[in-house]
Design an enzyme around this catalytic site. Sequence first.
Site, PDB file in Angstrom:
ATOM      1  N   ARG A 159      30.403  27.927  51.729  1.00  0.00           N
ATOM      2  CA  ARG A 159      31.137  27.670  52.979  1.00  0.00           C
ATOM      3  C   ARG A 159      31.424  29.033  53.616  1.00  0.00           C
ATOM      4  NH1 ARG A 159      36.858  25.829  51.912  1.00  0.00           N
ATOM      5  NH2 ARG A 159      35.992  23.760  51.553  1.00  0.00           N
ATOM      6  N   ASP A 217      37.814  27.279  47.055  1.00  0.00           N
ATOM      7  CA  ASP A 217      38.337  27.984  48.243  1.00  0.00           C
ATOM      8  C   ASP A 217      38.472  29.472  47.933  1.00  0.00           C
ATOM      9  OD1 ASP A 217      38.598  25.635  49.667  1.00  0.00           O
ATOM     10  OD2 ASP A 217      40.765  25.474  49.430  1.00  0.00           O
TER      11      ASP A 217
HETATM   12  C1  LIG Z   1      36.802  23.470  56.470  1.00  0.00           C
HETATM   13  C2  LIG Z   1      37.463  24.804  56.465  1.00  0.00           C
HETATM   14  C3  LIG Z   1      37.736  25.421  55.259  1.00  0.00           C
HETATM   15  C4  LIG Z   1      38.320  26.679  55.234  1.00  0.00           C
HETATM   16  N1  LIG Z   1      38.493  27.329  54.036  1.00  0.00           N
HETATM   17  C5  LIG Z   1      38.979  28.579  54.023  1.00  0.00           C
HETATM   18  C6  LIG Z   1      39.037  29.333  52.814  1.00  0.00           C
HETATM   19  O1  LIG Z   1      38.654  28.879  51.736  1.00  0.00           O
HETATM   20  N2  LIG Z   1      39.543  30.600  52.876  1.00  0.00           N
HETATM   21  C7  LIG Z   1      39.985  31.160  54.062  1.00  0.00           C
HETATM   22  O2  LIG Z   1      40.411  32.322  54.052  1.00  0.00           O
HETATM   23  N3  LIG Z   1      39.938  30.456  55.211  1.00  0.00           N
HETATM   24  C8  LIG Z   1      39.451  29.201  55.221  1.00  0.00           C
HETATM   25  N4  LIG Z   1      39.381  28.510  56.415  1.00  0.00           N
HETATM   26  C9  LIG Z   1      40.093  29.027  57.617  1.00  0.00           C
HETATM   27  C10 LIG Z   1      39.225  29.937  58.431  1.00  0.00           C
HETATM   28  O3  LIG Z   1      38.999  31.123  57.731  1.00  0.00           O
HETATM   29  C11 LIG Z   1      39.893  30.278  59.773  1.00  0.00           C
HETATM   30  O4  LIG Z   1      41.112  30.890  59.545  1.00  0.00           O
HETATM   31  C12 LIG Z   1      40.123  29.072  60.672  1.00  0.00           C
HETATM   32  O5  LIG Z   1      39.051  28.187  60.607  1.00  0.00           O
HETATM   33  C13 LIG Z   1      40.283  29.517  62.146  1.00  0.00           C
HETATM   34  O6  LIG Z   1      39.176  30.246  62.557  1.00  0.00           O
HETATM   35  P1  LIG Z   1      38.064  29.680  63.567  1.00  0.00           P
HETATM   36  O7  LIG Z   1      36.734  30.108  63.033  1.00  0.00           O
HETATM   37  O8  LIG Z   1      38.234  28.244  63.747  1.00  0.00           O
HETATM   38  O9  LIG Z   1      38.267  30.517  64.877  1.00  0.00           O
HETATM   39  P2  LIG Z   1      39.553  30.732  65.793  1.00  0.00           P
HETATM   40  O10 LIG Z   1      39.100  31.717  66.813  1.00  0.00           O
HETATM   41  O11 LIG Z   1      40.762  31.061  64.975  1.00  0.00           O
HETATM   42  O12 LIG Z   1      39.787  29.327  66.426  1.00  0.00           O
HETATM   43  C14 LIG Z   1      38.923  28.780  67.399  1.00  0.00           C
HETATM   44  C15 LIG Z   1      39.678  27.725  68.166  1.00  0.00           C
HETATM   45  O13 LIG Z   1      40.051  26.682  67.271  1.00  0.00           O
HETATM   46  C16 LIG Z   1      41.348  26.214  67.561  1.00  0.00           C
HETATM   47  N5  LIG Z   1      42.235  26.451  66.406  1.00  0.00           N
HETATM   48  C17 LIG Z   1      42.032  27.323  65.391  1.00  0.00           C
HETATM   49  N6  LIG Z   1      43.015  27.239  64.497  1.00  0.00           N
HETATM   50  C18 LIG Z   1      43.882  26.296  64.957  1.00  0.00           C
HETATM   51  C19 LIG Z   1      45.096  25.754  64.481  1.00  0.00           C
HETATM   52  N7  LIG Z   1      45.655  26.127  63.347  1.00  0.00           N
HETATM   53  N8  LIG Z   1      45.705  24.763  65.221  1.00  0.00           N
HETATM   54  C20 LIG Z   1      45.150  24.330  66.371  1.00  0.00           C
HETATM   55  N9  LIG Z   1      43.999  24.819  66.880  1.00  0.00           N
HETATM   56  C21 LIG Z   1      43.370  25.790  66.189  1.00  0.00           C
HETATM   57  C22 LIG Z   1      41.827  26.933  68.772  1.00  0.00           C
HETATM   58  O14 LIG Z   1      41.482  26.189  69.905  1.00  0.00           O
HETATM   59  C23 LIG Z   1      41.007  28.199  68.756  1.00  0.00           C
HETATM   60  O15 LIG Z   1      40.869  28.732  70.023  1.00  0.00           O
HETATM   61  C24 LIG Z   1      38.730  27.291  56.456  1.00  0.00           C
HETATM   62  C25 LIG Z   1      38.436  26.672  57.675  1.00  0.00           C
HETATM   63  C26 LIG Z   1      37.811  25.457  57.689  1.00  0.00           C
HETATM   64  C27 LIG Z   1      37.479  24.840  59.008  1.00  0.00           C
END
Ligand SMILES: Cc1cc2nc3c(=O)[nH]c(=O)nc-3n(C[C@H](O)[C@H](O)[C@H](O)COP(=O)(O)OP(=O)(O)OC[C@H]3O[C@@H](n4cnc5c(N)ncnc54)[C@H](O)[C@@H]3O)c2cc1C
Length: 302
Positions: free
Chosen positions: A175, A125
């Site tokens: 990722r 991560d």
């Molecule tokens: C498998 C995976 C691994 C990840 N690993 C890392 C990592 O190693 N380092 C890192 O910095 N980040 C990591 N992330 C987090 C990532 O960086 C984002 O912060 C997170 O995925 C939200 O961004 P989004 O692209 O989904 O877009 P967003 O615009 O934030 O979300 C899109 C939509 O998803 C839904 N949503 C998003 N978050 C939530 C929530 N918490 N609860 C409910 N609904 C929600 C909402 O409907 C929102 O409108 C990871 C995410 C995933 C999916």
Amino acid sequence: MNLVNRLLQTALPLTPKFIVRFFAKRYVAGNTLEDAVATVRRLMAQGCCATIDVLGEAVRNPELAAQAVDAYREVLQVITEQQLNANISVKPTQMGLGISEELALANLRQVVGEAANRGIFVCIDMEDATTTDATFRIHAALRQDFQNVGVVLQSRLRRTLADARRLAQEGINVRLCKGIYLEPRRIAYEEPEIIRWAFVHALEVLFAGKGYVAIATHDEWLIEQSLALADKMGIPANRFEFQMLLGVDPALRRILVGSGHKLRVYVPFGSHWYPYSVRRLRENPNIIRAGLEAFLRRRLDA
Ligand SMILES: Cc1cc2nc3c(=O)[nH]c(=O)nc-3n(C[C@H](O)[C@H](O)[C@H](O)COP(=O)(O)OP(=O)(O)OC[C@H]3O[C@@H](n4cnc5c(N)ncnc54)[C@H](O)[C@@H]3O)c2cc1C
């Protein structure tokens, strides 16, 4: 973001732990490995695979880092024995990066080595920007000896396009996500639209390279852009997968699986649930808002 959500975000650090726990339980499989296994089995029945995360970070004591190594050994053993369709995700600061880079590398070497023996992939991560360089160095050192280890890129960071070029050339399993840690403007984009486009640009670079790509997002616009890009560039389905977090948008998860896409769910478990849960709730204060509204409605109706 509206005022109520901003207030909820600000109040989070002051909120008693049991309340945070109540709202955040959807994001965590439970306290024990058995809880994680039950969740992975449920996800497998829905056509998903998983990446298992033993919750923990910012470890300051080598003993605790060693305990985290043991916990991951147990997860790897269970994945093999119970034939789970799962790999693992590990945080460098949980392996001791906050103590020394050498310690984190030595600990990760044990985890990745054990995983290699079992044919299981390990994703390192990416944490906040103070750890980015060290994480890439640790990953590069591990790659000298192991093939089963990949790393994460955060499209929020201005450096990411350059990192994507380097990793794509080396054929690294990456990722790609937006990045959860809020960073200063000097090094990171702040506008959601720019972070989105930076995601698309980095994905294009990764697709043009040789490695496997995990598209980690719940943003439906980005998912559509990713599919369009894969189509335009002739990227076969075995070069990428989608990844989503446990507890976030299961309906979208079902849509992607139903369309035949590979979908991996991030399944965190363990007793150190607090920092992870706060990050998730900060990302979506609507969850707290909806919960509070339901609670107040019940009180008023009573
Ligand atoms: C498998 C995976 C691994 C990840 N690993 C890392 C990592 O190693 N380092 C890192 O910095 N980040 C990591 N992330 C987090 C990532 O960086 C984002 O912060 C997170 O995925 C939200 O961004 P989004 O692209 O989904 O877009 P967003 O615009 O934030 O979300 C899109 C939509 O998803 C839904 N949503 C998003 N978050 C939530 C929530 N918490 N609860 C409910 N609904 C929600 C909402 O409907 C929102 O409108 C990871 C995410 C995933 C999916």
